[in-house]
Design a protein around this motif. Structure first.
Motif, PDB file in Angstrom:
ATOM      1  N   GLU A 127       0.853  -1.078  -0.077  1.00 22.54           N
ATOM      2  CA  GLU A 127       0.074   0.079  -0.010  1.00 22.54           C
ATOM      3  C   GLU A 127       0.872   1.171  -0.026  1.00 22.54           C
ATOM      4  O   GLU A 127       1.766   1.197   0.934  1.00 22.54           O
ATOM      5  N   HIS A 165      -3.050   5.963   3.241  1.00 21.09           N
ATOM      6  CA  HIS A 165      -3.088   5.479   1.781  1.00 21.09           C
ATOM      7  C   HIS A 165      -3.195   6.911   1.020  1.00 21.09           C
ATOM      8  O   HIS A 165      -3.920   7.614   1.220  1.00 21.09           O
ATOM      9  N   ASP A 174      -7.015   5.925  -1.091  1.00 20.75           N
ATOM     10  CA  ASP A 174      -8.483   5.560  -0.420  1.00 20.75           C
ATOM     11  C   ASP A 174      -7.893   5.818   1.062  1.00 20.75           C
ATOM     12  O   ASP A 174      -7.365   5.477   1.759  1.00 20.75           O
ATOM     13  N   ARG A 209     -10.028   5.297   3.376  1.00 18.75           N
ATOM     14  CA  ARG A 209     -10.407   4.324   4.482  1.00 18.75           C
ATOM     15  C   ARG A 209      -9.036   3.442   4.945  1.00 18.75           C
ATOM     16  O   ARG A 209      -9.470   2.640   5.636  1.00 18.75           O
ATOM     17  N   LYS A 210      -8.134   3.327   4.099  1.00 21.59           N
ATOM     18  CA  LYS A 210      -6.935   2.447   4.433  1.00 21.59           C
ATOM     19  C   LYS A 210      -5.996   3.464   5.020  1.00 21.59           C
ATOM     20  O   LYS A 210      -5.247   4.221   4.457  1.00 21.59           O
TER      21      LYS A 210
END
Length: 123
Positions: A23, A38, A41, A43-44
């Motif tokens: 990632e 991230h 994204d 959410r990561k």
């Protein structure tokens, strides 16, 4: 959007987190936590408060001239492995918040072999 744990940021660098797949994103080191976000994204993310860090393990090669990756071992959630553009600067920033006794070198290739053979001989 994720709320940062830090109130003051000391260092931000581009990095890779090795969790399943690689990632890509940014590491932020601040007064409260080690954070990875991230790049695409939101959410990561990984947030590790300083009081949760058990050890910081660095892979040191060529006598300290090259540090390809480092890991943060937590008390409850396991180990997270990262690589960044300037690992020495990252480890120096971490050392401000983590005791030097908790920052260790990982075993080298020959050390692992030596340890494996000495354990077999003892059994």
């Amino acid at each position: 959007m994720v709320q940062s744990l830090n109130t003051k940021i000391d260092l931000t660098v581009k990095a890779t987190a090795f969790v399943g797949f690689s990632e890509y994103g940014n590491i932020m080191i601040g007064d409260k936590a080690f954070e990875f976000y991230h790049q695409r994204d939101s959410r990561k993310y990984i947030q590790i408060p300083w009081n949760e860090v058990d050890y910081v393990v660095a892979s040191v090669l060529f006598g300290g001239r090259w540090i390809p990756r480092y890991s943060i071992q937590t008390k409850q959630n396991g180990t997270f492995t990262f690589a960044s553009t300037d690992p020495k600067k990252v480890l120096k920033a971490i050392r401000v918040y983590i005791d030097g006794q908790k920052m260790v070198k990982s075993l080298g290739f020959f050390d692992v072999l030596k340890r494996a053979f000495t354990r077999k001989n003892k059994n």
